[in-house]
Scaffold this active site. Sequence first.
Site, PDB file in Angstrom:
ATOM      1  N   GLU A 239       0.506  -0.945  -0.164  1.00 37.99           N
ATOM      2  CA  GLU A 239      -0.416  -0.380   0.115  1.00 37.99           C
ATOM      3  C   GLU A 239       0.786   0.901  -0.075  1.00 37.99           C
ATOM      4  O   GLU A 239       0.456   2.338   0.271  1.00 37.99           O
ATOM      5  CB  GLU A 239      -1.034  -0.190   1.320  1.00 37.99           C
ATOM      6  CG  GLU A 239      -1.912  -1.290   1.159  1.00 37.99           C
ATOM      7  CD  GLU A 239      -3.202  -1.366   2.299  1.00 37.99           C
ATOM      8  OE1 GLU A 239      -2.972  -0.525   3.396  1.00 37.99           O
ATOM      9  OE2 GLU A 239      -3.658  -2.734   2.006  1.00 37.99           O
TER      10      GLU A 239
ATOM     11  N   ASN B 219       2.273  -4.662  -3.751  1.00 34.55           N
ATOM     12  CA  ASN B 219       0.946  -5.385  -3.352  1.00 34.55           C
ATOM     13  C   ASN B 219      -0.391  -4.440  -2.911  1.00 34.55           C
ATOM     14  O   ASN B 219       0.729  -2.854  -2.145  1.00 34.55           O
ATOM     15  CB  ASN B 219       0.799  -6.666  -2.003  1.00 34.55           C
ATOM     16  CG  ASN B 219      -0.381  -6.834  -1.446  1.00 34.55           C
ATOM     17  OD1 ASN B 219      -0.638  -7.949  -2.909  1.00 34.55           O
ATOM     18  ND2 ASN B 219      -0.774  -6.982  -0.579  1.00 34.55           N
TER      19      ASN B 219
ATOM     20  N   HIS C 147      -9.833  -6.169  -2.820  1.00 39.08           N
ATOM     21  CA  HIS C 147     -11.147  -5.720  -1.841  1.00 39.08           C
ATOM     22  C   HIS C 147     -12.409  -5.243  -2.665  1.00 39.08           C
ATOM     23  O   HIS C 147     -12.311  -4.168  -2.466  1.00 39.08           O
ATOM     24  CB  HIS C 147     -10.633  -5.148  -0.523  1.00 39.08           C
ATOM     25  CG  HIS C 147      -9.223  -5.587   0.039  1.00 39.08           C
ATOM     26  ND1 HIS C 147      -9.686  -7.381   0.553  1.00 39.08           N
ATOM     27  CD2 HIS C 147      -8.371  -5.204   0.516  1.00 39.08           C
ATOM     28  CE1 HIS C 147      -8.861  -7.701   1.506  1.00 39.08           C
ATOM     29  NE2 HIS C 147      -7.937  -6.769   0.882  1.00 39.08           N
TER      30      HIS C 147
ATOM     31  N   GLU D  53      -5.623 -10.671  -2.113  1.00 36.85           N
ATOM     32  CA  GLU D  53      -6.223 -10.475  -0.839  1.00 36.85           C
ATOM     33  C   GLU D  53      -8.500 -10.357  -0.963  1.00 36.85           C
ATOM     34  O   GLU D  53      -8.401  -9.388  -0.358  1.00 36.85           O
ATOM     35  CB  GLU D  53      -6.324  -9.406   0.034  1.00 36.85           C
ATOM     36  CG  GLU D  53      -5.077  -8.906   0.297  1.00 36.85           C
ATOM     37  CD  GLU D  53      -4.173  -7.845   1.502  1.00 36.85           C
ATOM     38  OE1 GLU D  53      -5.034  -7.323   2.277  1.00 36.85           O
ATOM     39  OE2 GLU D  53      -3.218  -7.915   1.719  1.00 36.85           O
TER      40      GLU D  53
ATOM     41  N   ASP E 114     -12.237 -10.489  -1.464  1.00 35.66           N
ATOM     42  CA  ASP E 114     -13.487 -10.134  -1.383  1.00 35.66           C
ATOM     43  C   ASP E 114     -14.242  -9.463  -1.630  1.00 35.66           C
ATOM     44  O   ASP E 114     -13.452  -8.074  -2.470  1.00 35.66           O
ATOM     45  CB  ASP E 114     -13.460 -10.693   0.668  1.00 35.66           C
ATOM     46  CG  ASP E 114     -12.611  -9.091   1.150  1.00 35.66           C
ATOM     47  OD1 ASP E 114     -12.716  -8.167   0.744  1.00 35.66           O
ATOM     48  OD2 ASP E 114     -12.046  -9.521   1.967  1.00 35.66           O
TER      49      ASP E 114
HETATM   50  C1  XIL Z   1      -6.073  -7.464   7.107  1.00 33.88           C
HETATM   51  C2  XIL Z   1      -6.791  -8.434   8.354  1.00 33.88           C
HETATM   52  O1  XIL Z   1      -7.255  -8.621   8.005  1.00 33.88           O
HETATM   53  C3  XIL Z   1      -7.021  -8.033   9.961  1.00 33.88           C
HETATM   54  O2  XIL Z   1      -6.936  -8.699  10.642  1.00 33.88           O
HETATM   55  C4  XIL Z   1      -6.765  -6.602  11.153  1.00 33.88           C
HETATM   56  O3  XIL Z   1      -7.656  -6.016  11.981  1.00 33.88           O
HETATM   57  C5  XIL Z   1      -6.582  -5.002   9.698  1.00 33.88           C
HETATM   58  O4  XIL Z   1      -5.566  -5.933   8.487  1.00 33.88           O
HETATM   59  N1  XIL Z   1      -5.081  -5.275   3.952  1.00 33.88           N
HETATM   60  C6  XIL Z   1      -3.967  -5.744   3.754  1.00 33.88           C
HETATM   61  C7  XIL Z   1      -4.436  -6.785   5.064  1.00 33.88           C
HETATM   62  O5  XIL Z   1      -2.867  -5.954   3.389  1.00 33.88           O
HETATM   63  O6  XIL Z   1      -3.285  -6.589   5.571  1.00 33.88           O
HETATM   64  C8  XIL Z   1      -5.230  -5.987   6.299  1.00 33.88           C
HETATM   65  O7  XIL Z   1      -5.473  -7.120   6.575  1.00 33.88           O
HETATM   66  C9  XIL Z   1      -6.333  -6.398   4.763  1.00 33.88           C
HETATM   67  C10 XIL Z   1      -6.176  -4.991   3.779  1.00 33.88           C
END
Ligand code: XIL
Length: 353
Positions: free
Chosen positions: A163, A204, A240, A269, A271
């Site tokens: 990020e 990422n 996401h 990641e 979802d």
């Molecule tokens: C999230 C975790 O899933 C949570 O449990 C934690 O509280 C916060 O982080 N982007 C990312 C991940 O790169 O590391 C994050 O994970 C979600 C967003």
Amino acid sequence: MSYRHALAALTAAAGLVLASVPASAATAAGGHGPGRTLGELAAATHRYFGSATDNPEFTDQAYLDILGREFGSTTAGNALKWYATEPQQGVFDFTQGDQVLDFARRHHMSFRAHTLVWHNQLPDWLTSGTWTADQLRAILKNHITQEARHYRGKVYSWDVVNEAFNEDGTYRDTLFYRTLGPGYIADALRWAHEADPHAKLYLNDYNLEAIGPKSDAYYALVKSLKAQHVPIDGVGFQGHLALQYGYPDTLRQNLQRFADLGLDVAITELDVRMILPADAEKLATQAKWYADVTKACLAVRRCVGITVWDYTDKYSWIPAVFTGEGAALPYDENLTPKPAYYAIRDALKAAGR
Ligand code: XIL
């Protein structure tokens, strides 16, 4: 037709009683059909299908059974973040990460390591200190070196920097950027490569799925890193997604342009959240999005795999962070596959044929 439905049809035809094969036994024996797990179907296309996991979930055996059976790769959701691995300066703790890695190895899953440099979930000693550039550079180098060395040869990839950019394509104003300038990214990649020369090194980020200012910034950066022979192997598209913001239609094209630079790409990641309550229509749209992301990856030769950010709504991070949203994952809170699960499976199956 699902495995159980097919089984029901067969046994009915043979005059047998399906009740003698409880759902749990059918599932445990075959994971919705022998040779038919998401991990196996993805492997048939030379890709992985993985799920993130987190240490508190390691007391839930029903959850672990599915994680170990259905997925070919895992990512530790929190265990490898800086606050967990270097809670005090120079004092390293890899117990949580090792727990996830051990599980992965016992279940023949590959392991995506996440993450070495990020502005969130940093330890207090680091964020509350005041550091000169030289001090912070030494701290960063030591952190990366110790952590990547501990996992040397054991992980498939590292999300080296997470990020790093804003939505408009400018550098995110983090402790690292502010103190070290943009060169911290190339330095981090070089140090990670020195510590573990075989791990694939990734940048990422989220909201990178569509072509736009943020993905353009990454495109320019990785192109220039490649030109300078900085060790970078891939770009991770977190994925996401949220139903209320629309599907990123340029995903496939975007993955392809990064691949064309000679990089691997991955959905890291995934979802697909929605405004609660969920209903049949939203779950159907969600299923289509999961299938479309899967197809986008399958259409790009260098898209190496997909990871969902945990697989069940029971352990999704969404409700805690996005108020009123959730139901984002392919299994519901009772560990039952949702339409999204079957849509992913069908997309993988079609590609494997
Ligand atoms: C999230 C975790 O899933 C949570 O449990 C934690 O509280 C916060 O982080 N982007 C990312 C991940 O790169 O590391 C994050 O994970 C979600 C967003």
